[in-house]
Design a protein around this motif. Structure first.
Motif, PDB file in Angstrom:
ATOM      1  N   CYS A  38     -49.821 117.099  11.855  1.00 15.82           N
ATOM      2  CA  CYS A  38     -49.711 116.582  13.221  1.00 15.82           C
ATOM      3  C   CYS A  38     -51.002 116.752  14.025  1.00 15.82           C
ATOM      4  CB  CYS A  38     -48.542 117.238  13.940  1.00 15.82           C
ATOM      5  SG  CYS A  38     -46.951 116.717  13.252  1.00 15.82           S
ATOM      6  N   LYS A  39     -51.890 117.625  13.587  1.00 16.14           N
ATOM      7  CA  LYS A  39     -53.190 117.791  14.247  1.00 16.14           C
ATOM      8  C   LYS A  39     -54.215 116.776  13.737  1.00 16.14           C
ATOM      9  CE  LYS A  39     -53.104 122.753  15.175  1.00 16.14           C
ATOM     10  NZ  LYS A  39     -54.059 123.235  16.170  1.00 16.14           N
ATOM     11  N   ILE A  54     -52.927 107.341  22.272  1.00 13.43           N
ATOM     12  CA  ILE A  54     -52.226 108.399  23.005  1.00 13.43           C
ATOM     13  C   ILE A  54     -53.093 109.039  24.093  1.00 13.43           C
ATOM     14  CG2 ILE A  54     -51.054 110.631  22.808  1.00 13.43           C
ATOM     15  CD1 ILE A  54     -50.161 109.709  19.972  1.00 13.43           C
ATOM     16  N   LEU A  55     -54.180 109.682  23.711  1.00 13.86           N
ATOM     17  CA  LEU A  55     -55.001 110.415  24.682  1.00 13.86           C
ATOM     18  C   LEU A  55     -55.685 109.454  25.655  1.00 13.86           C
ATOM     19  CD1 LEU A  55     -56.597 113.039  22.289  1.00 13.86           C
ATOM     20  CD2 LEU A  55     -54.654 113.352  23.822  1.00 13.86           C
ATOM     21  N   PHE A 107     -56.131 113.479  13.188  1.00 13.63           N
ATOM     22  CA  PHE A 107     -56.371 112.221  13.889  1.00 13.63           C
ATOM     23  C   PHE A 107     -56.387 111.080  12.882  1.00 13.63           C
ATOM     24  CE2 PHE A 107     -57.466 115.140  17.057  1.00 13.63           C
ATOM     25  CZ  PHE A 107     -57.727 114.508  18.261  1.00 13.63           C
ATOM     26  N   TRP A 156     -54.191 109.545  17.892  1.00 10.82           N
ATOM     27  CA  TRP A 156     -54.424 110.277  19.140  1.00 10.82           C
ATOM     28  C   TRP A 156     -55.429 109.558  20.034  1.00 10.82           C
ATOM     29  CZ3 TRP A 156     -50.927 113.614  20.337  1.00 10.82           C
ATOM     30  CH2 TRP A 156     -50.291 114.400  19.372  1.00 10.82           C
ATOM     31  N   ILE A 178     -44.801 109.515  21.064  1.00 13.42           N
ATOM     32  CA  ILE A 178     -45.448 110.704  20.504  1.00 13.42           C
ATOM     33  C   ILE A 178     -44.496 111.425  19.558  1.00 13.42           C
ATOM     34  CG2 ILE A 178     -46.481 112.942  21.053  1.00 13.42           C
ATOM     35  CD1 ILE A 178     -47.363 111.657  23.753  1.00 13.42           C
TER      36      ILE A 178
END
Length: 119
Positions: free
Chosen positions: A40-41, A61-62, A43, A57, A71
């Motif tokens: 999940c970390k 998302i970000l 990218f 991400w 998400i």
């Protein structure tokens, strides 16, 4: 199937050593939780040998208008791509005033063992 992984420091996400100076490992539910967190970390595009792995991400998302539902779905999808994942449920809570989020991913592996990953 024994699930085993190198133990990562929860603060630095770096490998750790055991008391004898050898690479430390974790197994079973702790290994599953750590592997889910690593997935999940990741990218999207970060993994050189498979640029289809990871969460979008940066692109979706970000700094972009998104929903906690989107998400959560992305987190669950990454957790379930692991071969020993049987069930994954993510709960994400948006903190709009702080421009952040928190939550948890509950995972059940193929042995029926449960673990949680805090976000």
């Amino acid at each position: 199937m024994l699930t085993q992984s190198l133990k990562l420091n929860s603060q630095t996400w770096d490998i750790t050593l055991d008391g004898a100076g050898h690479l430390a490992t974790v197994s079973e539910a702790a290994a599953v939780a750590q592997d889910v967190a690593s997935a999940c970390k990741t990218f999207l595009g970060e993994v050189w040998f498979n640029d289809k792995l990871g969460i979008p991400w940066m692109s979706e998302i970000l700094g972009k208008p998104t929903t906690t539902t989107f998400i959560q779905a992305q987190l669950e999808q990454q957790a379930m791509r692991l071969p020993y994942g049987a069930l994954a449920r993510a709960t994400v809570i948006a903190h709009r005033d702080k421009r952040g989020a928190s939550g948890v991913i509950a995972v059940v592996d193929t042995h029926g063992e449960s673990s949680q990953v805090s976000l």
